[in-house]
Design an enzyme around this catalytic site. Structure first.
Site, PDB file in Angstrom:
ATOM      1  N   ARG A 121     -20.549  23.642 -31.458  1.00  0.00           N
ATOM      2  CA  ARG A 121     -21.273  24.034 -30.237  1.00  0.00           C
ATOM      3  C   ARG A 121     -21.213  22.977 -29.133  1.00  0.00           C
ATOM      4  NH1 ARG A 121     -24.346  25.992 -34.524  1.00  0.00           N
ATOM      5  NH2 ARG A 121     -24.524  28.277 -34.542  1.00  0.00           N
ATOM      6  N   LYS A 143     -13.326  24.112 -16.038  1.00  0.00           N
ATOM      7  CA  LYS A 143     -12.842  25.377 -16.605  1.00  0.00           C
ATOM      8  C   LYS A 143     -12.008  25.088 -17.853  1.00  0.00           C
ATOM      9  CE  LYS A 143     -12.431  28.913 -13.007  1.00  0.00           C
ATOM     10  NZ  LYS A 143     -11.454  29.750 -12.277  1.00  0.00           N
ATOM     11  N   GLU A 185       0.005  24.035  -6.313  1.00  0.00           N
ATOM     12  CA  GLU A 185      -1.437  23.815  -6.241  1.00  0.00           C
ATOM     13  C   GLU A 185      -1.807  22.901  -5.077  1.00  0.00           C
ATOM     14  OE1 GLU A 185      -3.637  25.388  -7.827  1.00  0.00           O
ATOM     15  OE2 GLU A 185      -2.806  26.065  -9.734  1.00  0.00           O
ATOM     16  N   LYS A 229     -11.376  19.747  -4.413  1.00  0.00           N
ATOM     17  CA  LYS A 229     -11.864  20.570  -5.522  1.00  0.00           C
ATOM     18  C   LYS A 229     -13.253  20.141  -5.955  1.00  0.00           C
ATOM     19  CE  LYS A 229     -10.761  22.827  -9.812  1.00  0.00           C
ATOM     20  NZ  LYS A 229      -9.722  23.161 -10.809  1.00  0.00           N
ATOM     21  N   GLU A 239     -18.338  29.590 -10.304  1.00  0.00           N
ATOM     22  CA  GLU A 239     -17.482  30.529  -9.585  1.00  0.00           C
ATOM     23  C   GLU A 239     -18.205  31.828  -9.238  1.00  0.00           C
ATOM     24  OE1 GLU A 239     -13.487  32.616 -10.797  1.00  0.00           O
ATOM     25  OE2 GLU A 239     -13.050  30.508 -10.483  1.00  0.00           O
ATOM     26  N   ARG A 243     -16.186  29.034  -4.984  1.00  0.00           N
ATOM     27  CA  ARG A 243     -15.126  28.554  -5.869  1.00  0.00           C
ATOM     28  C   ARG A 243     -13.991  29.572  -6.016  1.00  0.00           C
ATOM     29  NH1 ARG A 243     -15.777  25.186 -11.592  1.00  0.00           N
ATOM     30  NH2 ARG A 243     -13.548  25.065 -12.014  1.00  0.00           N
ATOM     31  N   ASN A 247      -8.806  30.269  -6.298  1.00  0.00           N
ATOM     32  CA  ASN A 247      -7.890  31.215  -6.948  1.00  0.00           C
ATOM     33  C   ASN A 247      -6.857  31.777  -5.970  1.00  0.00           C
ATOM     34  OD1 ASN A 247      -9.233  31.001  -9.430  1.00  0.00           O
ATOM     35  ND2 ASN A 247     -10.741  32.527  -8.813  1.00  0.00           N
ATOM     36  N   HIS A 250      -3.558  33.143  -7.074  1.00  0.00           N
ATOM     37  CA  HIS A 250      -3.564  33.179  -8.534  1.00  0.00           C
ATOM     38  C   HIS A 250      -3.617  34.584  -9.121  1.00  0.00           C
ATOM     39  CE1 HIS A 250      -4.149  28.932  -8.074  1.00  0.00           C
ATOM     40  NE2 HIS A 250      -4.312  28.730  -9.350  1.00  0.00           N
ATOM     41  N   HIS A 254      -0.997  35.002 -11.881  1.00  0.00           N
ATOM     42  CA  HIS A 254      -1.256  35.238 -13.305  1.00  0.00           C
ATOM     43  C   HIS A 254      -0.543  36.495 -13.800  1.00  0.00           C
ATOM     44  CE1 HIS A 254      -5.215  32.673 -13.399  1.00  0.00           C
ATOM     45  NE2 HIS A 254      -4.111  31.948 -13.313  1.00  0.00           N
ATOM     46  N   HIS A 266       3.240  28.274 -14.251  1.00  0.00           N
ATOM     47  CA  HIS A 266       2.038  28.571 -13.470  1.00  0.00           C
ATOM     48  C   HIS A 266       2.203  28.267 -11.985  1.00  0.00           C
ATOM     49  CE1 HIS A 266      -2.205  28.959 -12.521  1.00  0.00           C
ATOM     50  NE2 HIS A 266      -2.176  27.749 -11.986  1.00  0.00           N
TER      51      HIS A 266
END
Length: 305
Positions: A121, A143, A185, A229, A239, A243, A247, A250, A254, A266
């Site tokens: 956990r 993330k 990026e 960032k 997000e 935020r 993306n 993206h 993706h 990517h």
């Protein structure tokens, strides 16, 4: 050395950008953690380049260290690899008082962060990104995630690291394709609200030659991206609004990655997604054609489609 701060109320942490800092990673970790067991999670490529350096540095700082590596590439970012990592950590006797260090690019950081956030956990977690994509983007913001048969990054958590250590010297071992992938990026940050960054990249594209010949310029570009960032993440960690800007490009990207079984990496896929959005914005009347072409020329100048 450049130190930047991610100002989160529940888990603030620092990002350190320093050339040649990798051999000092153990002391950096010791400033953040008590002596404990540490597993370095990396891939087989990065592990051969930097695994021993980081392991020896951590051991010299008083940590008990083991290295778990997996086959490099997006295809390994799945729950099967995660399960193998859980078994490795358990066999090493890892407890909630121990930690994981992610050493590698975006795939390694995503997977290692997910392992650290879910094993027992949640255990301690540090990021040492080695690719341009990871140094300017994926190592910052918390993330984590893995791919499933249904979608990229479908399973994951928001888990902030205790710190991020960035050594721009690691970029010297990148190939041209890996450098240009990371530039997808970098350019994204300029497009979502940092025109000064775009201006600098137009005047001096961060090409392979610049990477080798002007490390100060490269370091400044990295620092500006992660500052951008960090500011966004501080305002919207989970997000829910702002935020989502990160993306940019993206959604198409993706889809392109998945459709090609990740044979298009990517950053390249994100650049294609960005180009599609630029053309759509021009066609829809939301972006002047001249501005659209300026953006597209910037992608081309950095070896991107």
């Amino acid at each position: 050395m450049k130190t930047l701060h991610v100002n989160l109320p529940d888990h603030p942490y620092d990002l350190i950008v320093e050339r040649g800092c990798l051999p000092k990673s153990g002391q950096w970790a010791a400033d953040l953690w008590q002596p404990q067991k540490v597993v370095i999670i990396t891939d087989n490529h990065v592990g051969k380049l930097y695994g021993e350096t980081v392991k020896l540095s951590l051991e010299a700082a008083g940590f008990e260290v083991a290295v778990f590596d997996f086959l490099e590439g997006e295809a390994s970012k799945n729950l099967t690899t995660v399960d193998r990592a859980y078994q490795f950590l358990a066999d090493f006797g890892m407890t909630r008082s121990d930690g994981v260090v992610a050493l590698g690019g975006g795939v390694v950081g995503d997977l290692a962060g997910f392992v650290a956030s879910t094993y027992m956990r949640g255990i301690h977690f540090l990021q040492i990104p080695t690719s341009l994509t990871a140094q300017v983007d994926s190592s910052v913001g918390g993330k984590t995630g893995v791919n499933t048969a249904y979608a990229k990054n479908m399973v994951g958590t928001f888990t902030q690291p205790d710190g991020v250590l960035i050594d721009p010297n690691c970029l010297a071992t990148l190939g041209k394709r890996e450098l240009y992938e990371g530039m997808g990026e970098v350019i994204k940050y300029g497009m979502i609200g940092h025109p000064d960054l775009l201006d600098d990249l137009r005047q001096k594209p961060m090409t392979f030659n610049v990477l080798q010949q002007d490390p100060s310029y490269v370091r400044s570009i990295i620092a500006r991206c992660i500052r951008a960032k960090a500011d966004v993440v501080a305002h919207d960690e989970k997000e829910q609004g702002l935020r989502k800007l990160l993306n940019f490009g993206h959604t198409f990207g993706h889809g392109i990655e998945a459709f090609t079984d990740f044979t298009i990496p990517h950053g390249i896929a994100v650049a294609i997604g960005t180009a599609l959005l630029i053309r759509a914005s021009v066609k829809n009347g939301d972006l002047p054609a001249a501005d659209g072409q300026t953006f597209l020329d910037l992608l081309i100048a950095h070896g991107l489609p």
